[in-house]
Design a protein around this motif. Structure first.
Motif, PDB file in Angstrom:
ATOM      1  N   ASN A 140     -12.373   8.982   3.321  1.00 41.18           N
ATOM      2  CA  ASN A 140     -11.791   8.846   1.977  1.00 41.18           C
ATOM      3  C   ASN A 140     -12.236   7.580   1.241  1.00 41.18           C
ATOM      4  O   ASN A 140     -11.671   7.243   0.202  1.00 41.18           O
ATOM      5  CB  ASN A 140     -10.264   8.871   2.065  1.00 41.18           C
ATOM      6  N   ASN A 141     -13.224   6.875   1.788  1.00 40.61           N
ATOM      7  CA  ASN A 141     -13.730   5.631   1.179  1.00 40.61           C
ATOM      8  C   ASN A 141     -12.614   4.629   0.924  1.00 40.61           C
ATOM      9  O   ASN A 141     -12.551   4.000  -0.136  1.00 40.61           O
ATOM     10  CB  ASN A 141     -14.499   5.917  -0.112  1.00 40.61           C
ATOM     11  N   GLN A 142     -11.722   4.460   1.916  1.00 40.47           N
ATOM     12  CA  GLN A 142     -10.597   3.534   1.783  1.00 40.47           C
ATOM     13  C   GLN A 142     -10.779   2.287   2.641  1.00 40.47           C
ATOM     14  O   GLN A 142      -9.823   1.547   2.832  1.00 40.47           O
ATOM     15  CB  GLN A 142      -9.301   4.240   2.196  1.00 40.47           C
ATOM     16  N   ILE A 143     -11.991   2.065   3.142  1.00 42.35           N
ATOM     17  CA  ILE A 143     -12.277   0.863   3.937  1.00 42.35           C
ATOM     18  C   ILE A 143     -13.044  -0.101   3.044  1.00 42.35           C
ATOM     19  O   ILE A 143     -14.111   0.230   2.525  1.00 42.35           O
ATOM     20  CB  ILE A 143     -13.105   1.184   5.197  1.00 42.35           C
ATOM     21  N   LYS A 144     -12.482  -1.280   2.855  1.00 42.49           N
ATOM     22  CA  LYS A 144     -13.184  -2.325   2.099  1.00 42.49           C
ATOM     23  C   LYS A 144     -13.957  -3.174   3.093  1.00 42.49           C
ATOM     24  O   LYS A 144     -13.388  -3.748   4.019  1.00 42.49           O
ATOM     25  CB  LYS A 144     -12.197  -3.192   1.321  1.00 42.49           C
ATOM     26  N   THR A 150      -2.821  -3.675  -3.689  1.00 39.08           N
ATOM     27  CA  THR A 150      -3.629  -2.472  -3.858  1.00 39.08           C
ATOM     28  C   THR A 150      -2.993  -1.333  -3.069  1.00 39.08           C
ATOM     29  O   THR A 150      -2.671  -1.509  -1.898  1.00 39.08           O
ATOM     30  CB  THR A 150      -5.068  -2.722  -3.332  1.00 39.08           C
ATOM     31  N   PRO A 151      -2.804  -0.182  -3.687  1.00 39.00           N
ATOM     32  CA  PRO A 151      -2.220   0.939  -2.950  1.00 39.00           C
ATOM     33  C   PRO A 151      -3.112   1.355  -1.772  1.00 39.00           C
ATOM     34  O   PRO A 151      -4.340   1.333  -1.871  1.00 39.00           O
ATOM     35  CB  PRO A 151      -2.157   2.064  -3.988  1.00 39.00           C
ATOM     36  N   ALA A 152      -2.476   1.746  -0.671  1.00 37.32           N
ATOM     37  CA  ALA A 152      -3.217   2.185   0.519  1.00 37.32           C
ATOM     38  C   ALA A 152      -4.110   3.372   0.201  1.00 37.32           C
ATOM     39  O   ALA A 152      -5.177   3.523   0.811  1.00 37.32           O
ATOM     40  CB  ALA A 152      -2.249   2.525   1.650  1.00 37.32           C
ATOM     41  N   GLU A 153      -3.707   4.203  -0.757  1.00 38.43           N
ATOM     42  CA  GLU A 153      -4.519   5.364  -1.127  1.00 38.43           C
ATOM     43  C   GLU A 153      -5.860   4.939  -1.727  1.00 38.43           C
ATOM     44  O   GLU A 153      -6.827   5.681  -1.671  1.00 38.43           O
ATOM     45  CB  GLU A 153      -3.777   6.249  -2.136  1.00 38.43           C
ATOM     46  N   LEU A 180      -8.306  -6.320   8.962  1.00 37.84           N
ATOM     47  CA  LEU A 180      -6.921  -6.307   8.483  1.00 37.84           C
ATOM     48  C   LEU A 180      -6.439  -4.866   8.387  1.00 37.84           C
ATOM     49  O   LEU A 180      -7.028  -4.048   7.678  1.00 37.84           O
ATOM     50  CB  LEU A 180      -6.826  -6.973   7.110  1.00 37.84           C
ATOM     51  N   ILE A 181      -5.373  -4.578   9.105  1.00 39.66           N
ATOM     52  CA  ILE A 181      -4.846  -3.214   9.192  1.00 39.66           C
ATOM     53  C   ILE A 181      -3.423  -3.194   8.644  1.00 39.66           C
ATOM     54  O   ILE A 181      -2.603  -4.042   8.998  1.00 39.66           O
ATOM     55  CB  ILE A 181      -4.838  -2.736  10.652  1.00 39.66           C
ATOM     56  N   ARG A 182      -3.131  -2.210   7.830  1.00 44.95           N
ATOM     57  CA  ARG A 182      -1.769  -2.020   7.334  1.00 44.95           C
ATOM     58  C   ARG A 182      -0.917  -1.417   8.452  1.00 44.95           C
ATOM     59  O   ARG A 182      -1.270  -0.390   9.018  1.00 44.95           O
ATOM     60  CB  ARG A 182      -1.742  -1.067   6.141  1.00 44.95           C
ATOM     61  N   GLU A 183       0.179  -2.063   8.756  1.00 45.66           N
ATOM     62  CA  GLU A 183       1.085  -1.565   9.799  1.00 45.66           C
ATOM     63  C   GLU A 183       1.613  -0.177   9.442  1.00 45.66           C
ATOM     64  O   GLU A 183       1.693   0.694  10.310  1.00 45.66           O
ATOM     65  CB  GLU A 183       2.253  -2.533  10.001  1.00 45.66           C
ATOM     66  N   ASP A 184       1.986   0.045   8.173  1.00 48.62           N
ATOM     67  CA  ASP A 184       2.516   1.350   7.761  1.00 48.62           C
ATOM     68  C   ASP A 184       1.516   2.471   8.024  1.00 48.62           C
ATOM     69  O   ASP A 184       1.881   3.538   8.514  1.00 48.62           O
ATOM     70  CB  ASP A 184       2.891   1.351   6.276  1.00 48.62           C
ATOM     71  N   SER A 185       0.268   2.233   7.688  1.00 46.49           N
ATOM     72  CA  SER A 185      -0.763   3.252   7.897  1.00 46.49           C
ATOM     73  C   SER A 185      -0.940   3.544   9.382  1.00 46.49           C
ATOM     74  O   SER A 185      -1.076   4.703   9.792  1.00 46.49           O
ATOM     75  CB  SER A 185      -2.090   2.800   7.288  1.00 46.49           C
ATOM     76  N   MET A 186      -0.942   2.494  10.188  1.00 41.67           N
ATOM     77  CA  MET A 186      -1.103   2.675  11.626  1.00 41.67           C
ATOM     78  C   MET A 186       0.077   3.448  12.207  1.00 41.67           C
ATOM     79  O   MET A 186      -0.106   4.346  13.029  1.00 41.67           O
ATOM     80  CB  MET A 186      -1.255   1.331  12.329  1.00 41.67           C
ATOM     81  N   GLU A 187       1.278   3.111  11.774  1.00 40.97           N
ATOM     82  CA  GLU A 187       2.472   3.801  12.280  1.00 40.97           C
ATOM     83  C   GLU A 187       2.441   5.287  11.944  1.00 40.97           C
ATOM     84  O   GLU A 187       2.822   6.118  12.770  1.00 40.97           O
ATOM     85  CB  GLU A 187       3.742   3.149  11.727  1.00 40.97           C
ATOM     86  N   LYS A 188       1.972   5.641  10.743  1.00 38.24           N
ATOM     87  CA  LYS A 188       1.872   7.053  10.357  1.00 38.24           C
ATOM     88  C   LYS A 188       0.942   7.809  11.293  1.00 38.24           C
ATOM     89  O   LYS A 188       1.247   8.907  11.738  1.00 38.24           O
ATOM     90  CB  LYS A 188       1.379   7.182   8.909  1.00 38.24           C
ATOM     91  N   VAL A 189      -0.209   7.229  11.574  1.00 39.53           N
ATOM     92  CA  VAL A 189      -1.177   7.890  12.449  1.00 39.53           C
ATOM     93  C   VAL A 189      -0.648   7.958  13.869  1.00 39.53           C
ATOM     94  O   VAL A 189      -0.725   9.001  14.528  1.00 39.53           O
ATOM     95  CB  VAL A 189      -2.544   7.167  12.400  1.00 39.53           C
TER      96      VAL A 189
END
Length: 186
Positions: free
Chosen positions: A34-38, A64-67, A139-148
């Motif tokens: 999804n091209n969401q990696i900076k 910046t929104p995670a999306e 740098l990893i978003r905790e929320d995103s990791m928890e969802k996965v």
């Protein structure tokens, strides 16, 4: 110094072949697709400048929104080639996350060309799970990791599975994925 486009190419290739291709990180495939990696190629050649870049990226992710951008990979080609220096900077970066109130929001993943887990030998295959072409702070978003992880069966098995995966690689596969011709021991 290698030019920025070459560094970017090498890092994307490593992400695609090792991290995603070997499924070492089960949460990397979707943000990549999804091209969401900076990807940030740091120009820092000292700890102060790198700390400032880290703060900039934490602020960017916060606003910046995670999306749009789910995660940031900071590539450090100009210094921290010594693994012990890198570990010291990793401690500084981790303390910075605490001091700035980001604990629970972001976490760091660490990668280095000479990555060596405590209690391992330099040539042990398991070190490949965190081996990258350059020193990297991820740098990893905790929320995103928890969802996965909530959808991943048995997330505690990820490190063990990763070690099994890299230990099963042939010398040829290691060369194709990591650019290494051999490892010293298994």
């Amino acid at each position: 110094m290698t030019d920025i486009s070459t560094i970017e190419s090498q890092v994307w290739q490593w992400l695609d072949k090792a991290v995603i291709g070997l499924n070492l990180c089960p949460f990397a495939k979707k943000p990549r697709a999804n091209n969401q990696i900076k990807l940030v190629i740091s120009q820092a050649d000292n700890s102060n400048d790198l700390t400032n870049e880290l703060l900039t990226e934490l602020d960017f992710l916060t606003n910046t929104p995670a999306e749009q951008t789910d995660t940031t990979v900071i590539v450090i080609p100009l210094f921290l080639t010594d693994f012990s220096d890198y570990l010291h900077m990793l401690d500084v970066a981790d303390m910075l996350i605490d001091q700035m109130g980001y604990r629970g929001t972001f976490q760091l993943a660490s990668f280095h060309p000479n990555y060596q887990f405590d209690g391992t030998e330099a040539g042990d295959a398991e070190n490949l799970t965190n081996t990258a072409p350059y020193p990297i702070l991820h740098l990893i978003r905790e929320d995103s990791m928890e969802k996965v992880l909530s959808k991943y069966p048995d997330p505690e098995s990820i490190p063990v599975n990763n070690i099994k995966t890299v230990e099963s690689l042939t010398e040829k596969e290691m060369g194709e994925i990591y650019g290494f011709k051999s490892r010293k021991s298994k």
